[in-house]
Scaffold this motif. Structure first.
Motif, PDB file in Angstrom:
ATOM      1  N   PRO A 190      43.171  37.079  36.750  1.00 11.81           N
ATOM      2  CA  PRO A 190      41.889  36.623  36.217  1.00 11.81           C
ATOM      3  C   PRO A 190      40.695  37.062  37.060  1.00 11.81           C
ATOM      4  O   PRO A 190      39.619  37.352  36.512  1.00 11.81           O
ATOM      5  N   LEU A 227      39.989  40.598  36.208  1.00 10.46           N
ATOM      6  CA  LEU A 227      39.372  40.623  34.885  1.00 10.46           C
ATOM      7  C   LEU A 227      37.891  40.284  34.971  1.00 10.46           C
ATOM      8  O   LEU A 227      37.039  40.987  34.404  1.00 10.46           O
ATOM      9  N   ALA A 274      45.123  38.879  25.492  1.00  7.93           N
ATOM     10  CA  ALA A 274      46.065  38.227  26.399  1.00  7.93           C
ATOM     11  C   ALA A 274      47.464  38.314  25.814  1.00  7.93           C
ATOM     12  O   ALA A 274      47.661  38.277  24.598  1.00  7.93           O
ATOM     13  N   ASP A 323      50.456  36.417  30.360  1.00  8.76           N
ATOM     14  CA  ASP A 323      49.195  36.239  31.072  1.00  8.76           C
ATOM     15  C   ASP A 323      48.913  34.756  31.279  1.00  8.76           C
ATOM     16  O   ASP A 323      49.331  33.922  30.460  1.00  8.76           O
ATOM     17  N   VAL A 365      42.528  33.080  31.916  1.00  8.56           N
ATOM     18  CA  VAL A 365      41.898  34.189  31.195  1.00  8.56           C
ATOM     19  C   VAL A 365      40.859  33.652  30.214  1.00  8.56           C
ATOM     20  O   VAL A 365      39.760  34.213  30.062  1.00  8.56           O
TER      21      VAL A 365
END
Length: 484
Positions: free
Chosen positions: A211, A214, A233, A244, A249
């Protein structure tokens, strides 16, 4: 064909189907033919006059069946099954007889309203909140494309369909390497382009996207003038079952206002079991989610459950209403063609309705739990065998392994270099011999740059004995390979 002849052959087809399913376990799982072998048995030109059904059925058995890989075989452990069950098959008979085109409410009101109800049953079964509405798509690939098209339009203020993408900002989609290749295809078809599919590193035992990485990628793209459009995801990657951390996320997606789609194609069916729902924690925060009842809820292909938080965003993206497709005098009805990429729609809800009612939710849960338990049991056996190596732990009913006997590139050289190449080649030979043997069917993937064999349990009629028979075949064939 007159009605009575049709009746006779319909009964014959039903009997043939039952006989096939009763005996499928005695056939080789993968087709044992060479390329072109079936083609050469088919006439070069079509028949000028009709042929008797007796001859056609004879050729079905003589020509076609030897070239079929048997997805309903109880020892099919490759890919993930395109599943079926007797209740689903009966429903497919009825669907084929009705031959309805279910694109609008008025073209078959029952098809539309049954789909709405059955999708809400599914929503409840996997624990999604009431904020989600569902539609049956043809496949997870189609659902993912629909989701990314919606994300694209939302990121562009719903101007992309009208003005095109030329000259606009680069749109970015974020996913790990573990997502299905359907994401790559959807990015291409949506006009976003391969160069704008950003691969996020994975971390942890479930090989889920990081995360923090990301978040950093989205920030960097914004600073560079790019437009973050979507995050995909993964809940149960096809390769090794990667998952994930959806909750984390989703927090990143919400922080940046980015569309979140969850691809749970095969693993989503297991979410009907409450004890497995830790894997989907945070999915209630997504914009869309897809899973395939045709993979693990024992329903014939095609039947993909696509849930969306904002149906209007989906229909504003995909919906068109020319005069000839309007349902007049029926305000408020759902026309599901506006929820899907194709205009035409089969009556897919019927088979799902038959399956859920015939088995009941508790029996469906018991079947999935048994598959998970047998996969975990076999993974433990493989892990304890000195000649084999478990390369990824079971995620639900999927794990990976490889043959790694002493002297076959194990130890310091096993991960890289010539030792790894030798071990990859050994396992590739093993896989081919397993599949040529016919007792079971496996597929491969690459994990941490190694050739590994996948094993998943999910076929409707599989038993623990089938799993152990497959293991006996694997060990026997492996022992017959010459090391080195």
């Amino acid at each position: 064909m007159d009605d009575e002849t049709f009746r006779a052959w319909a009964h014959r087809a039903a009997d043939w189907s039952v006989d096939y399913l009763e005996g499928v376990g005695e056939r080789p799982v993968r087709a044992q033919v060479a390329p072109g072998e079936i083609f050469r048995q088919l006439p070069e030109t079509p028949p000028a006059a009709g042929e008797p059904m007796e001859r056609i059925f004879s050729d079905l058995d003589r020509v076609v069946m030897p070239g079929m890989t048997h997805w309903q075989h109880p020892r099919f452990f490759a890919y993930f099954p395109a599943n079926a069950s007797p209740p689903s098959l009966v429903a497919e008979f009825v669907t084929a007889a009705l031959a309805a085109q279910c694109m609008l409410w008025q073209t078959s009101p029952a098809a539309t309203e049954l789909e709405t109800r059955v999708m809400d049953w599914l929503r409840q079964m996997i624990g999604l909140p009431e904020a989600f509405s569902g539609v049956i798509q043809d496949s997870a690939s189609g659902a993912t494309l629909a989701a990314l098209l919606t994300a694209r339009e939302r990121a562009l203020g719903f101007t992309g369909n009208a003005t095109g993408l030329a000259g606009g900002p680069a749109l970015r989609v974020y996913a790990s390497q573990q997502v299905h290749s359907s994401v790559d295809k959807a990015v291409r078809i949506a006009g976003i382009g391969d160069a704008n599919l950003v691969r996020i590193p994975v971390t942890g035992p479930l090989h889920g996207m990081d995360p923090d990485a990301l978040d950093a990628a989205i920030r960097a793209d914004r600073e560079a003038g790019r437009v973050p459009a979507a995050i995909v995801a993964c809940l149960g990657g096809t390769g090794i079952g990667a998952c994930d951390p959806i909750e984390a996320v989703a927090a990143v997606a919400q922080r940046h206002g980015v569309f979140l789609h969850v691809d749970a194609a095969w693993a989503g069916s297991a979410m009907i079991c409450p004890e497995f729902r830790d894997l989907m924690r945070g999915a209630e925060l997504a914009d869309s989610l897809v899973f395939n009842p045709h993979k693990w809820l024992f329903t014939h292909f095609d039947c993909s459950a696509h849930f969306v938080r904002d149906p209007k965003a989906l229909t504003d993206t995909l919906g068109l209403r020319p005069a000839y497709l309007r349902t007049l005098g029926r305000d408020g009805v759902v026309d599901y063609n506006e929820w899907s990429i194709p205009l035409g729609r089969r009556f897919r809800a019927l088979k799902l309705w038959f399956v859920i009612r015939s088995y009941g939710v508790e029996t469906l849960r018991e079947m999935i739990r048994a598959h998970v338990a047998w996969a975990r049991e076999l993974a433990g056996i493989i892990d304890a065998d000195p000649d084999f190596e478990l390369t990824s732990a079971p995620v639900l009913s999927l794990f990976s392994f490889r043959y790694a006997p002493a002297g076959a590139g194990t130890g310091a050289g096993a991960g890289t270099g010539a030792g790894a190449d030798d071990l990859d080649a050994l396992n590739a030979r093993l896989l081919e011999r397993i599949n040529d043997d016919g007792r079971t069917y496996l597929t491969q993937t690459r994990h941490e740059d190694r050739f590994v064999l996948r094993f998943q349990v999910g076929q409707t009629n599989t038993t623990r004995a089938d799993v152990m028979t497959a293991w006996d075949a694997i060990r026997e064939i492996a022992a017959g390979l010459r090391v080195g």
